[in-house]
Design an enzyme around this catalytic site. Structure first.
Site: not given
Length: 306
Positions: A152, A199, A213, A245, A254, A264
């Site tokens: 992503h 996502h 990112h 998260h 990260y 990431e």
């Protein structure tokens, strides 16, 4: 899921300076494989990806994202998307066949957030080192972090409301999560998917046309911890050490490439279906949503874009 004809995020082209150092980082630290070169670009893929490339590194004096691309099920989908997106009001270009190594024709869309998003179907097929007959779970000779695949990207822009409308209402993405002001009246960030992952693209209110990112997928939390060791051993700048998260429930670390593009590696999360209800976070809980353990953002995470 891809009921809209859009299969997945398929590629990203990143601008990098100190070109050879960047190529060394992406191959030996991140662990991608080189699949092609032209005058100003190197093409790479993760070991578990079947298409010719998912990452293009472009020689540049600056960092950032040149474009990201979504693969569609066939070329007829491109014609349909071109009309739908044109009716929405975005500027569209046709990218001709073989403009880049291994790629066929594509359409490039200038979206309201200030980014260039491409849609394509034709790309050379190269397969994976494990093969398709009685394969082992992983190949020999992996280097560095060795993610399975590109996963992503999170982008920033000013007009994220219309960008969300484009992806959700026109392109049929599912909005999995969003962040709004405490009164619920303003959108601050949105997470959108066309697959079963949490996502494929996310957009946060911020500098126009910037990259926050790009993320790659790992198999387990243990792999995230191992990635941290590899980064430290190679003296790579780490932005956020391993954590979880709240938004997407993923586990993450990260770090920065030599040009300052934030990377990431990510694992976990949940499955998404077409009827997945949007999860809402309020701005006062954003720290907990992004970094569930510390419950606050560090300074760089909220201010450094490329």
């Amino acid at each position: 899921m891809n009921f809209n004809g859009i299969e997945r995020m398929g590629r990203i082209q990143l601008r990098v300076h100190d070109f050879e150092k960047s190529v060394d980082y992406y191959t030996n630290v991140l662990g991608l494989d080189i699949t092609g070169r032209d005058e100003n670009r190197v093409y790479l893929k993760a070991w578990d990806e079947w298409d010719h490339h998912s990452v293009i590194l472009e020689k540049s004096d600056s960092a950032g994202m040149e474009h990201m691309g979504f693969k569609v099920t066939n070329n007829e989908v491109l014609d349909t998307l071109e009309k739908k997106i044109g009716d929405f009001g975005c500027t569209i270009e046709r990218i001709s066949n073989k403009s880049r190594v291994g790629e066929g024709e594509a359409i490039r869309v200038h979206v309201p957030s200030g980014h260039k998003i491409e849609f394509y179907h034709d790309i050379d097929y190269v397969g994976v080192p494990t093969g398709r007959l009685n394969p082992h779970p992983w190949p020999d000779g992996l280097r560095g972090i060795s993610p399975h695949r590109l996963d992503h990207a999170l982008l920033s822009g000013d007009d994220i409301v219309d960008t969300k409308r484009l992806f959700k209402d026109i392109l049929g993405f599912v909005e999995t999560e969003k962040v709004v002001t405490v009164d619920g009246e303003q959108l601050i960030a949105t997470w959108l998917t066309t697959t079963m992952t949490g996502h494929d693209i996310a957009i946060i209110k911020g500098p126009v046309g910037k990259l926050h990112h790009v993320g790659w997928y790992l198999e387990s939390w243990h792999d995230i911890l191992k990635a941290s060791d590899i980064l430290s051993r190679n003296e790579i700048e780490i932005d956020v050490t391993p954590t979880r998260h709240g938004i997407t429930r993923g586990q993450t670390i990260y770090f920065f490439d030599p040009s300052g593009n934030r990377n990431e590696v990510y694992t976990g999360g949940y499955a998404v279906y077409s009827d997945f209800p949007t999860i809402t976070w309020t701005e006062d809980k954003l720290g907990q949503g992004i970094f569930y353990h510390r419950r606050q953002l560090n300074e760089a995470f909220g201010s450094v874009f490329s």
